[in-house]
Motif scaffolding. Structure first.
Motif, short mmCIF file in Angstrom:
data_model
loop_
_atom_site.label_atom_id
_atom_site.label_comp_id
_atom_site.label_asym_id
_atom_site.label_seq_id
_atom_site.Cartn_x
_atom_site.Cartn_y
_atom_site.Cartn_z
N UNK A 168 0.65 -1.32 -0.17
CA UNK A 168 0.00 0.06 -0.16
C UNK A 168 0.97 1.28 -0.11
N UNK A 169 0.68 2.10 -0.83
CA UNK A 169 1.25 3.52 -0.86
C UNK A 169 0.21 4.63 -0.57
N UNK A 170 0.35 5.76 0.43
CA UNK A 170 -0.42 6.63 0.78
C UNK A 170 0.21 7.86 0.27
N UNK A 171 -0.32 8.54 -0.34
CA UNK A 171 0.17 9.90 -0.83
C UNK A 171 -1.05 11.06 -0.32
N UNK A 172 -0.40 11.81 0.71
CA UNK A 172 -1.33 12.82 1.37
C UNK A 172 -0.81 14.21 1.02
N UNK A 173 -1.65 15.28 1.15
CA UNK A 173 -1.33 16.48 1.14
C UNK A 173 -1.09 17.19 2.52
N UNK A 174 -0.04 18.15 2.63
CA UNK A 174 0.22 19.07 3.59
C UNK A 174 -0.85 19.87 4.10
N UNK A 175 -1.75 20.19 3.35
CA UNK A 175 -2.99 20.77 3.87
C UNK A 175 -4.38 20.16 3.42
N UNK A 176 -4.59 19.44 4.54
CA UNK A 176 -5.70 18.42 4.47
C UNK A 176 -6.29 18.04 5.76
#
Length: 242
Positions: A168-176
């Motif tokens: 699993x890869x999780x790609x997140x945003x700094x502003x979320x």
């Protein structure tokens, strides 16, 4: 959780967007775009704004060009979330979520996988955007996926991540606000403690929830980070589907 960021910068939906075509997968409409002779498939699961979003289809075409059979199903049966026009355009989302529960989408996604396998697609991955990430996690709890990718996920809990079996890869945003960096890092720590499950976790600076498929083309930071996330997603699939 689902919040107003889930609908920020909504796309102008276009049923004719993309270079692929819309097909029926059993009872589901789906945007299909494929590389000739592809033996591996990728399911892209949209956010609540639906499968007619032009940048989502553009990304599907990009993934297909990398050698995959790509399907973007309409899990909402022609009923994407439409923002209201009043003071609170997000007001109807809870009722919408009740109409589109993850259990039904999970059931439908397994049928999509059956169709892919019947067409000779032997290795399958899935990527979920916002709402769609929840469906990918449900699939990743079993044996049907070779790999999963979550992009600016929402509606996930640490208990979901604890039982994931697929890489699993999780790609997140700094502003979320739906999945803030602290929660993404918590997911990463859980996965790191599971040596049997390979994982990749990354937070992209200066961008907000939804940026990978709803970026402003005039925002250089958003475009750069969207393209970087697309590359990271493809590299993850290349690692496990080829």
């Amino acid at each position: 959780m689902a919040g107003p960021q889930c609908c920020a910068s909504p796309p102008q939906l276009d049923p004719g967007a993309g270079i692929g075509r819309v097909e029926t997968f059993q009872h589901l409409s789906a945007y299909v775009t494929a590389s000739p002779d592809a033996k591996a498939g990728v399911i892209l699961i949209s956010d609540i704004l639906g499968f007619e979003a032009p940048k989502l289809r553009k990304l599907a075409d990009k993934v297909a060009a990398a050698g995959y059979f790509v399907v973007v199903p309409d899990f909402f049966y022609g009923d994407p979330f439409i923002l209201g026009s009043g003071d609170n355009p997000f007001a109807g989302v809870q009722d919408w979520l009740k109409r589109h529960e993850k259990a039904k989408a999970f059931e439908d996604s397994t049928k999509v996988i059956e169709v892919l396998k019947s067409r000779g697609i032997s290795a399958i991955g899935a990527a979920g955007f916002c709402w769609g990430a929840k469906v990918v996690v449900e699939l990743a709890k079993g044996e049907v996926l070779k790999a999963g990718v979550l992009l600016h996920p929402s509606l996930l809990t640490v208990d979901d991540i604890k039982v994931v079996k697929a890489p699993l890869a999780i790609l997140g945003a700094e502003i979320d606000k739906s999945s803030p960096p602290e929660l993404i890092q918590q997911f990463g720590a859980i996965l790191s403690a599971k040596p049997e499950v390979d994982s990749f976790v990354k937070i992209y600076p200066g961008v907000a929830h939804g940026w990978t498929v709803r970026y402003d083309e005039n925002d250089e930071v958003a475009v750069k980070n969207a393209e970087e996330a697309h590359v990271d997603m493809l590299e993850w699939f290349n690692k496990y589907l080829n």
